[in-house]
Motif scaffolding. Structure first.
Motif, PDB file in Angstrom:
ATOM      1  N   ALA A 129      30.462  47.783 -52.774  1.00 53.98           N
ATOM      2  CA  ALA A 129      32.030  47.165 -52.842  1.00 53.98           C
ATOM      3  C   ALA A 129      31.662  45.834 -53.329  1.00 53.98           C
ATOM      4  O   ALA A 129      30.791  45.236 -53.341  1.00 53.98           O
ATOM      5  N   SER A 130      32.811  45.483 -54.083  1.00 54.00           N
ATOM      6  CA  SER A 130      33.137  43.963 -54.524  1.00 54.00           C
ATOM      7  C   SER A 130      34.069  43.279 -53.542  1.00 54.00           C
ATOM      8  O   SER A 130      34.891  44.062 -53.031  1.00 54.00           O
ATOM      9  N   MET A 131      33.734  42.184 -53.095  1.00 48.59           N
ATOM     10  CA  MET A 131      33.984  41.469 -52.266  1.00 48.59           C
ATOM     11  C   MET A 131      34.839  40.219 -52.484  1.00 48.59           C
ATOM     12  O   MET A 131      36.149  39.973 -51.977  1.00 48.59           O
ATOM     13  N   ALA A 132      34.486  39.570 -53.844  1.00 50.53           N
ATOM     14  CA  ALA A 132      35.272  38.719 -54.164  1.00 50.53           C
ATOM     15  C   ALA A 132      34.686  38.097 -55.398  1.00 50.53           C
ATOM     16  O   ALA A 132      33.597  38.522 -56.062  1.00 50.53           O
ATOM     17  N   LEU A 133      35.597  37.170 -56.459  1.00 53.35           N
ATOM     18  CA  LEU A 133      34.979  36.590 -57.675  1.00 53.35           C
ATOM     19  C   LEU A 133      35.191  34.912 -57.332  1.00 53.35           C
ATOM     20  O   LEU A 133      35.783  34.713 -56.556  1.00 53.35           O
ATOM     21  N   ASP A 134      33.993  34.441 -57.498  1.00 54.77           N
ATOM     22  CA  ASP A 134      33.783  32.983 -57.341  1.00 54.77           C
ATOM     23  C   ASP A 134      33.855  32.289 -58.640  1.00 54.77           C
ATOM     24  O   ASP A 134      33.317  32.727 -59.521  1.00 54.77           O
ATOM     25  N   ALA A 135      34.643  31.239 -58.519  1.00 53.05           N
ATOM     26  CA  ALA A 135      34.631  30.228 -59.902  1.00 53.05           C
ATOM     27  C   ALA A 135      33.651  29.445 -59.743  1.00 53.05           C
ATOM     28  O   ALA A 135      32.833  29.256 -58.905  1.00 53.05           O
ATOM     29  N   PHE A 136      33.359  28.844 -61.160  1.00 53.74           N
ATOM     30  CA  PHE A 136      32.730  27.663 -61.280  1.00 53.74           C
ATOM     31  C   PHE A 136      33.367  26.253 -61.634  1.00 53.74           C
ATOM     32  O   PHE A 136      34.277  26.392 -61.953  1.00 53.74           O
ATOM     33  N   ALA A 137      32.612  25.237 -61.211  1.00 55.97           N
ATOM     34  CA  ALA A 137      33.183  24.006 -61.526  1.00 55.97           C
ATOM     35  C   ALA A 137      31.863  22.954 -61.806  1.00 55.97           C
ATOM     36  O   ALA A 137      30.998  23.381 -61.645  1.00 55.97           O
ATOM     37  N   LEU A 138      32.507  21.985 -62.753  1.00 57.49           N
ATOM     38  CA  LEU A 138      31.518  21.045 -63.290  1.00 57.49           C
ATOM     39  C   LEU A 138      31.513  19.997 -62.241  1.00 57.49           C
ATOM     40  O   LEU A 138      32.570  19.188 -61.911  1.00 57.49           O
ATOM     41  N   TRP A 139      30.373  19.643 -61.302  1.00 59.59           N
ATOM     42  CA  TRP A 139      30.525  18.769 -60.525  1.00 59.59           C
ATOM     43  C   TRP A 139      29.530  17.499 -60.697  1.00 59.59           C
ATOM     44  O   TRP A 139      28.450  17.721 -61.730  1.00 59.59           O
ATOM     45  N   ALA A 140      29.971  16.135 -60.462  1.00 59.54           N
ATOM     46  CA  ALA A 140      29.248  14.915 -60.584  1.00 59.54           C
ATOM     47  C   ALA A 140      29.037  14.241 -59.383  1.00 59.54           C
ATOM     48  O   ALA A 140      30.084  14.409 -58.250  1.00 59.54           O
ATOM     49  N   ASN A 141      28.079  13.447 -59.331  1.00 61.76           N
ATOM     50  CA  ASN A 141      28.073  12.476 -57.991  1.00 61.76           C
ATOM     51  C   ASN A 141      28.964  11.666 -57.989  1.00 61.76           C
ATOM     52  O   ASN A 141      29.493  11.085 -59.251  1.00 61.76           O
ATOM     53  N   THR A 142      29.512  11.332 -56.827  1.00 66.30           N
ATOM     54  CA  THR A 142      30.781  10.364 -56.780  1.00 66.30           C
ATOM     55  C   THR A 142      30.353   8.813 -57.286  1.00 66.30           C
ATOM     56  O   THR A 142      31.213   8.042 -57.503  1.00 66.30           O
ATOM     57  N   ASP A 143      29.001   8.612 -57.313  1.00 75.65           N
ATOM     58  CA  ASP A 143      28.555   7.319 -58.108  1.00 75.65           C
ATOM     59  C   ASP A 143      28.663   7.052 -59.604  1.00 75.65           C
ATOM     60  O   ASP A 143      28.508   6.221 -60.042  1.00 75.65           O
ATOM     61  N   THR A 144      28.993   8.434 -60.200  1.00 70.76           N
ATOM     62  CA  THR A 144      29.018   8.307 -61.442  1.00 70.76           C
ATOM     63  C   THR A 144      30.440   8.591 -62.198  1.00 70.76           C
ATOM     64  O   THR A 144      31.113   7.795 -61.580  1.00 70.76           O
TER      65      THR A 144
END
Length: 344
Positions: free
Chosen positions: A140-155
């Motif tokens: 079974a397929s249950m979901a599709l998951d997106a991607f994000a570009l993450w940065a540290n909050t200090d940058t």
């Protein structure tokens, strides 16, 4: 007189006998047909021992989080007559887990939760199977998951700030494993944005990736939302999402197109699905399909889709098998495009 009656009786008996034989002859093909198709439709059947729910990442990675959540729902709703055990088999960009499941040919009780390395790794390593779509049992397929570009909050506070610096110096990125899905996306991003070469630092799963970034040990990551959320918003910040539209949970985070990345291939999703051991008996395949259908329809899983910013996508049988083949073909094209494999 008696002779005539006897002849009439004998004639009638012969006629009756012939009719009986004819009737039996007509019924015989139906009996053969029933025997040939196994006596009717296959019925779903639970395995006779605990289910092994195999995960390709270390604890805390996206696949691990979802597998444990599904197992919890199954237990909470009392959907299974046998217990479920999550088995982490991290390593080799998913190869360790896939080989573990592949070794259980015909097993009725072993399934694996997918991520996109199941499409890349078989093409990049010398493994005893060709592909996830050809050599495993689709459940079974249950979901599709997106991607994000993450940065540290200090940058950086915006994608534009990130891109400006990434064009000036070589940055480091933490990833879930060499030549896995996030490194596919990384190569597409570097090319589309014209960034300097990025140093990729492989980890054992998405949870480890997020922890490395939160601790300031790398410059950025390309994580799924669920993997970064434990550190959001205190330590991590999403700068851009690789989806065609903004996500409801992050209305202020722009899409890749909105920041000027003219590359349709950046609309890239992770497949959160379930496959079974090669040659799993059909009766057990049907049982797993029914279990995951009930999980998908549960309030608990619908809540998880919303909380983890997932896109619900339920498919079983041939439809899910077709989806796996399409993603195999997509990743072949992407890896040819970025130079990881050669075109046949």
């Amino acid at each position: 007189m008696h002779s005539i009656k006897w002849r009439r009786f004998l004639f009638a008996s012969v006629v009756v006998l012939l009719l009986v034989v004819a009737a039996c002859a007509q019924e015989e093909p139906a009996g053969d047909e029933s025997e040939g198709d196994g006596g009717g439709a296959v019925e779903a059947k639970a395995p006779g021992r605990a289910v092994e729910f195999v995960v390709t990442t270390s604890p805390g990675g996206g696949s691990d989080v979802y597998a444990r959540r599904m197992a919890s729902i199954i237990e909470e709703l009392d959907l299974s007559t046998v217990p479920w055990v999550v088995v982490n088999q991290e390593g080799g960009s998913g190869a360790v887990a896939m080989q573990y499941l592949h070794s259980k040919v015909g097993a009725s009780n072993a399934v694996l939760i997918t991520l996109n390395s199941v499409f890349t790794t078989p093409q990049l390593q010398d493994l005893p199977f060709a592909s996830i779509s050809e050599d495993f049992t689709p459940i079974a397929s249950m979901a599709l998951d997106a991607f994000a570009l993450w940065a540290n909050t200090d940058t950086w506070e915006t994608y534009e700030e990130f891109e400006a610096e990434a064009k000036q110096r070589s940055l480091t990125v933490a990833g879930t494993g060499a030549r896995q899905e996030d490194e596919v996306l990384l190569n597409l991003l570097v090319r589309a944005a014209g960034l300097k070469k990025v140093r990729y630092v492989p980890q054992e799963g998405g949870g480890d990736v997020a922890a490395q970034l939160a601790g300031g040990h790398v410059d950025f990551s390309l994580n799924n939302p669920s993997e970064g959320l434990p550190h959001y918003p205190d330590r991590l910040r999403p700068l851009v999402v690789f989806t065609p539209e903004r996500m409801d949970a992050w209305p202020d985070v722009p899409t890749f197109e909105e920041v000027g990345l003219d590359a349709p291939e950046l609309d890239y999703r992770q497949v959160r699905g379930i496959v079974g051991a090669p040659g799993m008996p059909e009766e057990n395949q049907l049982w797993f399909e029914d279990i995951f259908r009930q999980v998908f329809e549960s309030d608990q899983w619908q809540d998880a889709l919303e909380e983890e910013l997932l896109i619900g996508e339920f498919l079983v049988g041939d439809e899910f098998g077709d989806m796996l083949r399409e993603y195999d073909e997509l990743h072949t094209e992407l890896m040819i495009d970025i130079g990881w494999v050669e075109e046949d």
